[in-house]
Design a protein around this motif. Structure first.
Motif, mmCIF file in Angstrom:
data_model
loop_
_atom_site.group_PDB
_atom_site.id
_atom_site.type_symbol
_atom_site.label_atom_id
_atom_site.label_comp_id
_atom_site.label_asym_id
_atom_site.label_seq_id
_atom_site.Cartn_x
_atom_site.Cartn_y
_atom_site.Cartn_z
ATOM 1 N N MET A 323 37.967 37.472 53.058
ATOM 2 C CA MET A 323 38.591 38.393 52.099
ATOM 3 C C MET A 323 39.354 37.633 51.021
ATOM 4 N N LYS A 324 39.997 36.539 51.415
ATOM 5 C CA LYS A 324 40.726 35.735 50.443
ATOM 6 C C LYS A 324 39.792 35.146 49.407
ATOM 7 N N GLU A 328 39.839 35.824 45.374
ATOM 8 C CA GLU A 328 39.919 34.728 44.388
ATOM 9 C C GLU A 328 38.809 34.823 43.362
ATOM 10 N N LEU A 329 37.608 35.184 43.790
ATOM 11 C CA LEU A 329 36.493 35.359 42.847
ATOM 12 C C LEU A 329 36.772 36.498 41.872
ATOM 13 N N ALA A 330 37.325 37.613 42.407
ATOM 14 C CA ALA A 330 37.639 38.739 41.522
ATOM 15 C C ALA A 330 38.712 38.354 40.497
ATOM 16 N N LEU A 334 38.417 38.408 36.420
ATOM 17 C CA LEU A 334 39.370 39.133 35.570
ATOM 18 C C LEU A 334 40.004 38.205 34.540
ATOM 19 N N GLU A 335 40.343 36.982 34.963
ATOM 20 C CA GLU A 335 40.906 36.031 33.997
ATOM 21 C C GLU A 335 39.915 35.689 32.905
ATOM 22 N N LEU A 481 46.237 44.525 41.740
ATOM 23 C CA LEU A 481 45.436 43.579 42.536
ATOM 24 C C LEU A 481 46.241 42.320 42.844
ATOM 25 N N LYS A 482 47.028 41.847 41.851
ATOM 26 C CA LYS A 482 47.865 40.680 42.103
ATOM 27 C C LYS A 482 48.880 40.962 43.203
#
Length: 604
Positions: A323-324, A328-330, A334-335, A481-482
């Motif tokens: 899940m982590k 991180e990919l999401a 987004l960035e 999300l953050k």
């Protein structure tokens, strides 16, 4: 009429057969290693020279005609790479001056190498190359040449030792001596005599070889007889020793049997006395063994439960790690989107600056047009009103754009449309200045167009507001999300702490289990050690070491496995609690070792 060239070929073939046959027979009778002075060998080289010269083409040179066999022989090194050594050594010989002498030296070296048949076979196969040197009816071009090459294979049984360096091969005369090949009665009788001598020599050689083999077998048999005699003497000595040992063992066996009968009589008497003591000892041993088994089963069950819990925690940890990685990919995606939107905002700002510059140019052009159109005040007034309206709309647009910049909005479509609008306005103004007569009509149409543009701008602003709201929603989702990612990180840390605590607990349990296993193994080793010990007989251990009272059913015997002393249950009252045993154990007074109840005279 026969063809003369065919007759020549047949004669040369027959001469080659005779010379090769005579050379092989004489070499076998004389000895297989031949020198250069041997007459049959010299006649063989003369016959081969004639065979190679048959049908040879005459080549013209500057001074005279040239007819030599060195040309075709020189081709062999191109067709057969192993012949390069012969050709190079022939060229390097110092005494040879003519091509014929080189050819004769080549033939001698080929015979010493036992490869003359191989070299000439390669030459005969390439008939296209031979046609440059020989006529079509030459011996080397016909079947007779192949027959001669086959005959040359038989010369491989001969060893020739020829000295080519000091021999004068250029000036030799190649004449065939036919007297060597003519037969007489003396030759026939001598041939029969030679055959008989050869048969006798063969029998002699056979007998000598057979005698040599028999001598070798006799020597081997003598060696075997000697070895067998030595082994026989050793076996006799071992047999005598074995007989003596058997006699001694029989005497010992008789003594042991007599002792065994005495021991059986004594043990039968003691067994009846010690049966009650054995039963009591067995009951106490069963109770202690049952307690140890229960403790072992409980520890094993706890270990299984803890290992299952650890496996579950490891599975949950793997799920959390996956899940982590997904989160991180999401976040990276987004960035990336945020960076792209920031780039588009920078492009929109640049476009807005360009529009402002265009507006300034338009304003300057309007001032110039006002100076040029003083005559038409009415038209200029209307134009000024329109320019004021345009400036007002521009100011409103600038304010709206500043608001959009503060909110970090994306306005690509709006800026592009504004740019197109101002470009169209500049073009329309230029047309108005160029066509003064049609300005009124154009101004009316421009008003309508401006109204439509104003409507479209309002629509575009509404769309931009919607995109701004959408972007705000997306930013809010990113913030959420953050926050969720931070929460997940905290949960992951908590899970890691829990996992570490559980691992520490497992390590403690494992250490405790290992201690309990070690204690169990110590007890088992003690039991094994006691099984192997030899106890004193009942007659010898009749009284306690401390109180010196006689043992009975009430005063049972206790044995110290460390110092070997025997006490009664009344004297050995020192008890020590053990964590691996539910009951306290008795301890020796002298060495403080664990005392063990004695079951019988032979079994601890």
């Amino acid at each position: 009429v026969k063809d003369p060239t065919a007759v020549e070929r047949a004669n040369l073939l027959n001469m080659a057969k005779l010379s090769i046959k005579g050379l092989i027979e004489s070499a076998l009778s004389f000895g297989r290693t031949l020198d250069s002075d041997y007459p049959p060998l010299q006649q063989f080289f003369v016959v081969m020279e004639h065979c190679l010269k048959h049908g040879l083409k005459v080549r013209k040179s500057f001074l005279s005609y040239n007819k030599t066999i060195w040309g075709p022989l020189e081709l062999v090194e191109k067709l057969y790479p192993e012949a390069e050594e012969i050709a190079a050594s022939v060229r390097d010989l110092p005494g040879l001056k003519t091509p014929l002498g080189r050819a004769r030296a080549w033939l001698r070296l080929a015979l010493m190498q036992k490869k003359m048949a191989d070299y000439l076979r390669c030459l005969i196969i390439q008939r296209e190359l031979l046609s440059e040197f020989y006529e079509y009816h030459a011996l080397m071009m016909e079947e007779e040449g192949a027959v001669i090459v086959g005959l040359l294979v038989g010369l491989n049984v001969i060893d020739a030792n020829l000295c080519v360096k000091g021999e004068d091969l250029d000036s030799q005369v190649g004449v065939i001596d036919f007297s060597m090949y003519l037969k007489s009665d003396d030759d026939i009788g001598g041939k029969e005599r030679n055959e008989q001598i050869a048969a006798i020599l063969d029998q002699k050689n056979y007998v000598e070889e057979l005698n040599r083999q028999l001598n070798s077998t006799v020597s081997s048999l003598h060696a075997r007889v000697d070895s067998l005699e030595k082994s026989n003497t050793k076996l006799i000595e071992e047999l005598a020793i074995a007989k003596n040992n058997i006699i001694k063992l029989q005497e010992e066996n008789h003594q042991l049997r007599s002792e065994n009968t005495l021991i059986l009589m004594k043990t039968q008497h003691h067994l009846e006395v010690t049966k009650v003591d054995v039963e009591a000892e067995l009951q106490t041993y069963k109770h202690s063994r049952q307690g140890l088994d229960e403790m072992y089963n409980e520890a094993r069950r706890q270990l299984r439960e803890e290992s299952q819990l650890r496996q579950d925690m490891e599975n949950e940890l793997v799920v959390q790690v996956s899940m982590k990685h997904e989160i991180e990919l999401a976040m990276k995606l987004l960035e990336k989107d945020i960076h792209e939107k920031q780039d588009t905002l920078i492009g929109l700002r640049q476009q807005l600056d360009e529009v402002k510059a265009i507006n300034m140019e338009m304003y300057q052009k309007l001032q110039v047009s006002e100076d040029a159109m003083k005559e038409k005040n009415e038209i200029i007034g209307r134009l000024e009103d329109k320019t004021n309206q345009i400036n007002a709309t521009m100011k409103q647009l600038e304010q709206r754009l500043q608001q959009a910049e503060k909110a970090q909005l994306e306005a690509e479509n709006e800026d592009e449309k504004l740019k197109q609008e101002y470009v169209n306005k500049s073009e329309s103004l230029q047309k108005e200045f160029s066509q003064k007569e049609k300005q009124l009509l154009q101004l009316e149409t421009d008003l309508k167009i401006e109204k439509e543009w104003r409507q479209t701008l309002e629509d575009d602003l509404q769309k931009e507001k919607e995109t701004v709201s959408h972007l705000r929603i997306e930013t809010q989702e990113i913030i959420n999300l953050k926050k969720e990612f931070i929460k997940l990180q905290e949960k992951n840390r908590q899970l890691k702490r829990i996992c570490q605590d559980q691992e520490a607990a497992l390590q403690e349990l494992a250490s405790k289990l290992s201690e309990s296993k070690l204690k169990i193994e110590d007890i088992k080793e003690a039991n094994k050690a006691l099984q192997g010990q030899v106890w004193l007989k009942d007659k010898e251990a009749t009284h306690c070491k401390l109180c010196e009272k006689e043992f009975s059913l009430s005063k049972r015997k206790h044995h110290c496995r460390n110092c070997g002393e025997i006490f009664c249950n009344a004297c050995s009252d020192n008890e020590l609690p053990l964590p691996s045993s539910p009951k306290p154990v008795r301890v020796c007074d002298s060495c403080h070792a664990i005392l063990i109840q004695r079951c019988s005279s032979n079994v601890p």
